[in-house]
Design a protein around this motif. Structure first.
Motif, PDB file in Angstrom:
ATOM      1  N   PRO A   6       0.962  -1.605   0.234  1.00  0.00           N
ATOM      2  CA  PRO A   6      -0.190  -0.501   0.023  1.00  0.00           C
ATOM      3  C   PRO A   6       0.675   1.089   0.292  1.00  0.00           C
ATOM      4  O   PRO A   6      -0.138   2.205  -0.677  1.00  0.00           O
ATOM      5  CB  PRO A   6      -0.795   0.303   1.612  1.00  0.00           C
ATOM      6  CG  PRO A   6      -0.413  -1.040   2.162  1.00  0.00           C
ATOM      7  CD  PRO A   6       0.218  -1.850   1.017  1.00  0.00           C
ATOM      8  N   ARG A  30      -1.628  -2.301  -5.366  1.00  0.00           N
ATOM      9  CA  ARG A  30      -1.939  -0.702  -4.936  1.00  0.00           C
ATOM     10  C   ARG A  30      -3.731  -1.310  -5.553  1.00  0.00           C
ATOM     11  O   ARG A  30      -4.461  -0.345  -6.159  1.00  0.00           O
ATOM     12  CB  ARG A  30      -2.051   0.240  -5.165  1.00  0.00           C
ATOM     13  CG  ARG A  30      -0.412   0.735  -4.755  1.00  0.00           C
ATOM     14  CD  ARG A  30      -0.251   0.984  -3.362  1.00  0.00           C
ATOM     15  NE  ARG A  30      -1.396   1.808  -3.293  1.00  0.00           N
ATOM     16  CZ  ARG A  30      -0.781   3.404  -3.137  1.00  0.00           C
ATOM     17  NH1 ARG A  30       0.712   3.998  -3.441  1.00  0.00           N
ATOM     18  NH2 ARG A  30      -2.141   4.303  -3.180  1.00  0.00           N
ATOM     19  N   ASP A  32      -6.260   0.069  -4.143  1.00  0.00           N
ATOM     20  CA  ASP A  32      -6.687   1.487  -3.652  1.00  0.00           C
ATOM     21  C   ASP A  32      -7.402   2.318  -4.545  1.00  0.00           C
ATOM     22  O   ASP A  32      -7.191   3.861  -3.692  1.00  0.00           O
ATOM     23  CB  ASP A  32      -6.676   2.212  -2.080  1.00  0.00           C
ATOM     24  CG  ASP A  32      -4.925   2.033  -2.068  1.00  0.00           C
ATOM     25  OD1 ASP A  32      -3.944   1.032  -3.121  1.00  0.00           O
ATOM     26  OD2 ASP A  32      -4.468   3.170  -2.273  1.00  0.00           O
ATOM     27  N   LYS A  51      -4.493   8.481  -5.266  1.00  0.00           N
ATOM     28  CA  LYS A  51      -5.472   7.662  -5.792  1.00  0.00           C
ATOM     29  C   LYS A  51      -5.744   7.194  -7.319  1.00  0.00           C
ATOM     30  O   LYS A  51      -6.509   6.454  -7.639  1.00  0.00           O
ATOM     31  CB  LYS A  51      -7.128   8.048  -5.074  1.00  0.00           C
ATOM     32  CG  LYS A  51      -7.313   7.910  -3.432  1.00  0.00           C
ATOM     33  CD  LYS A  51      -6.746   6.552  -3.100  1.00  0.00           C
ATOM     34  CE  LYS A  51      -6.846   6.643  -1.651  1.00  0.00           C
ATOM     35  NZ  LYS A  51      -6.158   5.265  -0.816  1.00  0.00           N
TER      36      LYS A  51
END
Length: 73
Positions: A6, A30, A32, A51
């Motif tokens: 992350p 990742r 996210d 993001k």
């Protein structure tokens, strides 16, 4: 392939490979972030987004190889 990370912010190892496996690698590391695949040289709005990862590909090649290191932002 290493596990998800992350804190990872760049993927230099995907330069020169087709977009699909590059996106899969980034998404694995990742999950996210949103990943955008765009032709290299495209003008994109400035602004940092923690993001988002933009993957620029050489659209002139039939395989659409990653042209530069994808980074978060």
């Amino acid at each position: 392939m290493a596990g998800a990370d992350p804190k990872r912010t760049s993927w230099p190892e995907v330069v020169g490979i087709p977009a699909t496996p590059a996106v899969m690698k980034i998404a694995h590391d990742r999950s996210d972030v949103a990943i955008e695949v765009l032709p290299d040289g495209l003008k994109v709005p400035k602004g940092f987004n923690p993001k988002r990862v933009r993957v620029f590909i050489n659209a002139k090649e039939s395989q659409g190889l990653v042209a530069k290191t994808p980074v978060v932002g």
